[in-house]
Enzyme design. Structure first.
Site, short mmCIF file in Angstrom:
data_model
loop_
_atom_site.label_atom_id
_atom_site.label_comp_id
_atom_site.label_asym_id
_atom_site.label_seq_id
_atom_site.Cartn_x
_atom_site.Cartn_y
_atom_site.Cartn_z
CD GLU A 1 1.26 -4.81 8.63
OE1 GLU A 1 1.96 -5.81 8.32
OE2 GLU A 1 1.51 -3.65 8.26
CG HIS B 1 -0.18 0.02 2.52
ND1 HIS B 1 0.39 1.16 3.04
CD2 HIS B 1 0.10 -0.97 3.39
CE1 HIS B 1 0.99 0.86 4.18
NE2 HIS B 1 0.83 -0.43 4.42
#
Length: 215
Positions: free
Chosen positions: A86, A11
């Site tokens: 994550e 990202h």
């Protein structure tokens, strides 16, 4: 011979003025620079001429916001895969990412530091590898002979890369080659991993970007 490419896209920059290690916390969205990074990568992929069949992202906001312009540029709806999330981290919500010396100054953190090879402060590296490789394999099988973009996070992407390259998983965080909005492109021939290519399409936007990773 059938060639399939799975692009692991990290990202873009996150709006994080307090430099928190945000991990899986909700509410951490892309900064203006992060949105620009996402658009730059989207333009890069759209202009590449690749036969991209799908865009799939981690459920976290920063990954979804990075995937959105990519999907739009390619005319594809963005899917979600929980396995791309994550890494879990016991330091989540603290600022140890920007000031690691806190770990030694604060006794409350010491109980997490007993095994850096696992690591003892978060999701084991082996578990990250297992879920990331499963996501990659499913994407490869579903779109054999084409290309897929999977939007994830620095540590899970780096773990996947180390695993595919047959390298040790234990590492120093500063040595990860996985910049914001970078692409780690895995190549498969007839289902067998044959190599990877790392690139930074948004490299011009990295100067001055927040270097604190999410985990």
């Amino acid at each position: 011979m059938v060639t399939t490419t799975v692009h692991l896209l990290r990202h873009g920059e996150v709006h994080n003025p307090d430099r928190v290690l945000y991990g899986r916390l909700a509410g951490y969205h892309l900064s203006e620079r992060g949105h620009a990074m996402a658009r730059t990568v989207a333009d890069h992929l759209a202009a590449s001429g690749g036969d991209i069949a799908a865009v799939v992202a981690s459920p976290l906001q920063r990954a979804q916001e990075t995937a959105a312009p990519v999907g739009a540029a390619l005319g594809l709806a963005v899917g979600t895969d929980e396995r791309l999330v994550e890494a879990g981290n016991a330091f989540e919500g603290s600022t140890v990412g920007s000031d690691p010396a806190q770990l030694l100054r604060s006794p409350r953190w010491w109980k997490y530091l007993w095994n850096p090879l696992r690591p003892s402060w978060g999701e084991p590296y082996t578990e990250q590898v297992a879920r990331m490789r499963a996501a990659v394999e499913d994407a490869r099988r579903a779109h054999e002979g084409r290309e897929v973009v999977l939007v994830s996070h620095q540590l899970p992407v780096w773990m996947a890369r180390l695993s595919f390259e047959g390298r040790p998983l234990a590492h120093h965080p500063a040595r990860r080659q996985c910049a914001l909005a970078s692409l780690t492109s895995l190549r498969f021939e007839d289902g067998t991993f044959t190599g990877l290519h790392y690139s930074e399409p948004a490299g011009a936007l990295l100067l001055g970007a927040d270097p604190v990773p999410g985990a």
